[in-house]
Design a protein around this motif. Structure first.
Motif, PDB file in Angstrom:
ATOM      1  N   GLN A 220     -81.086 -13.679   0.590  1.00  0.00           N
ATOM      2  CA  GLN A 220     -80.100 -14.011  -0.433  1.00  0.00           C
ATOM      3  C   GLN A 220     -79.133 -12.839  -0.596  1.00  0.00           C
ATOM      4  O   GLN A 220     -79.552 -11.691  -0.724  1.00  0.00           O
ATOM      5  CB  GLN A 220     -80.785 -14.309  -1.767  1.00  0.00           C
ATOM      6  CG  GLN A 220     -79.811 -14.577  -2.905  1.00  0.00           C
ATOM      7  CD  GLN A 220     -80.530 -14.872  -4.201  1.00  0.00           C
ATOM      8  OE1 GLN A 220     -80.900 -16.009  -4.472  1.00  0.00           O
ATOM      9  NE2 GLN A 220     -80.762 -13.846  -5.003  1.00  0.00           N
ATOM     10  N   LEU A 222     -75.972 -11.224  -2.851  1.00  0.00           N
ATOM     11  CA  LEU A 222     -75.137 -11.185  -4.048  1.00  0.00           C
ATOM     12  C   LEU A 222     -74.014 -10.205  -3.753  1.00  0.00           C
ATOM     13  O   LEU A 222     -74.257  -9.021  -3.480  1.00  0.00           O
ATOM     14  CB  LEU A 222     -75.937 -10.735  -5.268  1.00  0.00           C
ATOM     15  CG  LEU A 222     -77.007 -11.703  -5.782  1.00  0.00           C
ATOM     16  CD1 LEU A 222     -77.768 -11.082  -6.944  1.00  0.00           C
ATOM     17  CD2 LEU A 222     -76.394 -13.041  -6.201  1.00  0.00           C
ATOM     18  N   TRP A 228     -63.226 -11.185  -3.783  1.00  0.00           N
ATOM     19  CA  TRP A 228     -64.264 -12.213  -3.673  1.00  0.00           C
ATOM     20  C   TRP A 228     -63.742 -13.518  -3.092  1.00  0.00           C
ATOM     21  O   TRP A 228     -64.446 -14.203  -2.346  1.00  0.00           O
ATOM     22  CB  TRP A 228     -64.890 -12.458  -5.049  1.00  0.00           C
ATOM     23  CG  TRP A 228     -63.932 -12.929  -6.099  1.00  0.00           C
ATOM     24  CD1 TRP A 228     -63.213 -12.148  -6.953  1.00  0.00           C
ATOM     25  CD2 TRP A 228     -63.589 -14.284  -6.389  1.00  0.00           C
ATOM     26  NE1 TRP A 228     -62.429 -12.908  -7.776  1.00  0.00           N
ATOM     27  CE2 TRP A 228     -62.647 -14.234  -7.453  1.00  0.00           C
ATOM     28  CE3 TRP A 228     -63.962 -15.518  -5.876  1.00  0.00           C
ATOM     29  CZ2 TRP A 228     -62.077 -15.381  -7.995  1.00  0.00           C
ATOM     30  CZ3 TRP A 228     -63.402 -16.668  -6.410  1.00  0.00           C
ATOM     31  CH2 TRP A 228     -62.474 -16.603  -7.461  1.00  0.00           C
ATOM     32  N   THR A 244     -71.819 -19.992  -3.361  1.00  0.00           N
ATOM     33  CA  THR A 244     -71.852 -20.298  -4.790  1.00  0.00           C
ATOM     34  C   THR A 244     -71.179 -19.154  -5.557  1.00  0.00           C
ATOM     35  O   THR A 244     -71.495 -17.985  -5.325  1.00  0.00           O
ATOM     36  CB  THR A 244     -73.297 -20.477  -5.294  1.00  0.00           C
ATOM     37  OG1 THR A 244     -73.910 -21.543  -4.569  1.00  0.00           O
ATOM     38  CG2 THR A 244     -73.315 -20.807  -6.779  1.00  0.00           C
ATOM     39  N   LEU A 246     -70.592 -17.265  -9.044  1.00  0.00           N
ATOM     40  CA  LEU A 246     -71.179 -17.075 -10.369  1.00  0.00           C
ATOM     41  C   LEU A 246     -70.236 -16.244 -11.235  1.00  0.00           C
ATOM     42  O   LEU A 246     -69.483 -15.407 -10.740  1.00  0.00           O
ATOM     43  CB  LEU A 246     -72.532 -16.353 -10.247  1.00  0.00           C
ATOM     44  CG  LEU A 246     -73.570 -16.955  -9.282  1.00  0.00           C
ATOM     45  CD1 LEU A 246     -74.806 -16.065  -9.228  1.00  0.00           C
ATOM     46  CD2 LEU A 246     -73.951 -18.366  -9.707  1.00  0.00           C
ATOM     47  N   VAL A 259     -69.087 -13.271  -8.887  1.00  0.00           N
ATOM     48  CA  VAL A 259     -70.158 -12.818  -8.007  1.00  0.00           C
ATOM     49  C   VAL A 259     -70.451 -13.935  -7.013  1.00  0.00           C
ATOM     50  O   VAL A 259     -70.640 -15.091  -7.408  1.00  0.00           O
ATOM     51  CB  VAL A 259     -71.434 -12.470  -8.800  1.00  0.00           C
ATOM     52  CG1 VAL A 259     -72.527 -11.988  -7.848  1.00  0.00           C
ATOM     53  CG2 VAL A 259     -71.143 -11.420  -9.859  1.00  0.00           C
ATOM     54  N   CYS A 261     -72.867 -15.760  -4.434  1.00  0.00           N
ATOM     55  CA  CYS A 261     -74.295 -15.917  -4.124  1.00  0.00           C
ATOM     56  C   CYS A 261     -74.426 -16.767  -2.867  1.00  0.00           C
ATOM     57  O   CYS A 261     -73.888 -17.888  -2.802  1.00  0.00           O
ATOM     58  CB  CYS A 261     -75.024 -16.580  -5.296  1.00  0.00           C
ATOM     59  SG  CYS A 261     -76.794 -16.837  -5.002  1.00  0.00           S
ATOM     60  N   ILE A 262     -75.117 -16.227  -1.871  1.00  0.00           N
ATOM     61  CA  ILE A 262     -75.230 -16.912  -0.575  1.00  0.00           C
ATOM     62  C   ILE A 262     -76.676 -16.867  -0.103  1.00  0.00           C
ATOM     63  O   ILE A 262     -77.317 -15.818  -0.145  1.00  0.00           O
ATOM     64  CB  ILE A 262     -74.328 -16.240   0.484  1.00  0.00           C
ATOM     65  CG1 ILE A 262     -72.879 -16.233   0.005  1.00  0.00           C
ATOM     66  CG2 ILE A 262     -74.445 -16.942   1.827  1.00  0.00           C
ATOM     67  CD1 ILE A 262     -72.003 -15.275   0.766  1.00  0.00           C
ATOM     68  N   LEU A 263     -77.186 -17.991   0.363  1.00  0.00           N
ATOM     69  CA  LEU A 263     -78.494 -18.078   1.014  1.00  0.00           C
ATOM     70  C   LEU A 263     -78.266 -18.294   2.501  1.00  0.00           C
ATOM     71  O   LEU A 263     -77.518 -19.193   2.891  1.00  0.00           O
ATOM     72  CB  LEU A 263     -79.323 -19.215   0.424  1.00  0.00           C
ATOM     73  CG  LEU A 263     -79.812 -19.003  -1.017  1.00  0.00           C
ATOM     74  CD1 LEU A 263     -80.376 -20.301  -1.573  1.00  0.00           C
ATOM     75  CD2 LEU A 263     -80.866 -17.906  -1.071  1.00  0.00           C
ATOM     76  N   SER A 286     -75.867  -6.906  -2.418  1.00  0.00           N
ATOM     77  CA  SER A 286     -77.322  -6.870  -2.579  1.00  0.00           C
ATOM     78  C   SER A 286     -77.931  -7.923  -1.658  1.00  0.00           C
ATOM     79  O   SER A 286     -77.550  -9.099  -1.698  1.00  0.00           O
ATOM     80  CB  SER A 286     -77.699  -7.165  -4.040  1.00  0.00           C
ATOM     81  OG  SER A 286     -79.096  -7.394  -4.153  1.00  0.00           O
ATOM     82  N   GLN A 287     -78.855  -7.486  -0.802  1.00  0.00           N
ATOM     83  CA  GLN A 287     -79.555  -8.406   0.094  1.00  0.00           C
ATOM     84  C   GLN A 287     -81.042  -8.379  -0.238  1.00  0.00           C
ATOM     85  O   GLN A 287     -81.650  -7.320  -0.308  1.00  0.00           O
ATOM     86  CB  GLN A 287     -79.352  -8.024   1.559  1.00  0.00           C
ATOM     87  CG  GLN A 287     -80.096  -8.936   2.523  1.00  0.00           C
ATOM     88  CD  GLN A 287     -80.063  -8.419   3.959  1.00  0.00           C
ATOM     89  OE1 GLN A 287     -79.550  -7.342   4.221  1.00  0.00           O
ATOM     90  NE2 GLN A 287     -80.619  -9.181   4.869  1.00  0.00           N
TER      91      GLN A 287
END
Length: 310
Positions: A220, A222, A228, A244, A246, A259, A261-263, A286-287
């Motif tokens: 994941q 962030l 962005w 996504t 946020l 922010v 957010c990626i999976l 952040s991973q």
């Protein structure tokens, strides 16, 4: 590239890697396990037990048992899976016979122990690392070596149970049967054979699960960046990945910011970092590893849901 060409390319890739996995399996099994009369699980283990007890070629036993078990998986796994399984069974039967004839023999006509006398356990470790890795390669490319793999793949299709866990139960029965075969020597010798067999079971299935789970690992991201929107557009278009957005609020600065957010799969991490760094070298990223990701583009949720409708 058209869809049909892509399908042909993917199928060709599957067969190439399945073949490479089978070559690795037959080499490790024949050169490192059979000379030391080490028993493994699965149909290959059954074939080895028959060979040690009667000298009947293990490739023939392997083929005959698999021919009977193929019927079981027909309805559950479908023709696409079984076509590759049939290919793998035929190819491995041929490879086992070729490898058996390639192993050098001593003056008594027995297989030469490649690592020398007294190196049974080391040969076991090397051989099982090869065979376990080979099974992982075959499974990752939508194939199977047949036999108990068909049972494991059938269970894994409907339940979130690892392939290694299913195989352990079946292998336990196969390896334990050595204890009751008098041709394998006295009680102590049979106990040693069973203990070594259980070691092969643990190492082989650990490697299988390791290879399978390594491919499935997800992460994941962030991403905190003033650019962005550019990063989100690049990830969505160049990597064709969902993003996504946020709403974030900085405690110290009091600023509002977005922010991302990626999976993603773990093997996509390098491309993700390269893309982010090209757009904003000062981005804060952040991973973190995630235990599992289920849904479109990732793994399927293999759980039963009770029907509450009346």
């Amino acid at each position: 590239m058209t869809i049909n060409h892509q399908i042909i390319l993917n199928e060709t890739k599957d067969y190439i890697f399945i073949t490479l996995g089978l070559i690795l399996y037959s080499f490790g099994f024949t050169f490192f396990l059979m000379p030391y009369e080490i028993v493994t699980g699965g149909v290959a283990g059954i074939a080895a037990i028959v060979y040690y007890a009667t000298s009947f070629p293990n490739s023939y036993t392997y083929f005959l048992v698999n021919a009977a078990l193929l019927v079981i998986g027909l309805k559950i796994l479908g023709w696409k899976f079984l076509i590759k399984t049939i290919y793998a069974i035929l190819m491995l039967t041929i490879l086992l016979e070729l490898m058996r004839n390639a192993v050098p023999l001593d003056e008594n006509g027995q297989f030469v122990k490649i690592l020398g006398e007294g190196q049974d356990f080391m040969s076991l470790v090397i051989g099982c690392i090869m065979t376990g890795s080979a099974l992982g390669i075959v499974f990752l490319n939508n194939g199977s070596t047949g036999g108990t793999d068909i049972i494991a793949a059938s269970v894994n299709k409907f339940h979130n149970v690892s392939l290694g866990t299913v195989l352990i139960f079946v292998d336990f029965i196969i390896i334990g049967s050595c204890f009751f075969i008098p041709q394998f020597g006295d009680l102590l010798q049979r106990c040693n054979m069973v203990v070594f067999g259980f070691c092969t079971m643990v190492i082989e299935n650990f490697m299988l699960d390791y290879i399978m789970e390594k491919r499935r690992q997800s992460v994941q991201f962030l991403i905190f960046s003033n650019k962005w929107q550019e990063i989100a557009n690049a990830i969505g278009t160049k990597l064709e990945h969902g993003v996504t957005i946020l709403d974030g609020h900085g405690w110290y600065t009091g600023e509002e910011r977005k922010v991302l957010c990626i999976l993603a799969r773990k093997n996509e991490s390098i491309m993700m970092f390269r893309l982010i760094k090209m757009i904003d070298p000062n981005a804060f990223v952040s991973q973190s590893s995630v235990t599992g990701v289920y849904g479109e583009g990732f793994d399927e949720m293999k759980v039963k849901v009770k029907n509450t409708t009346k």
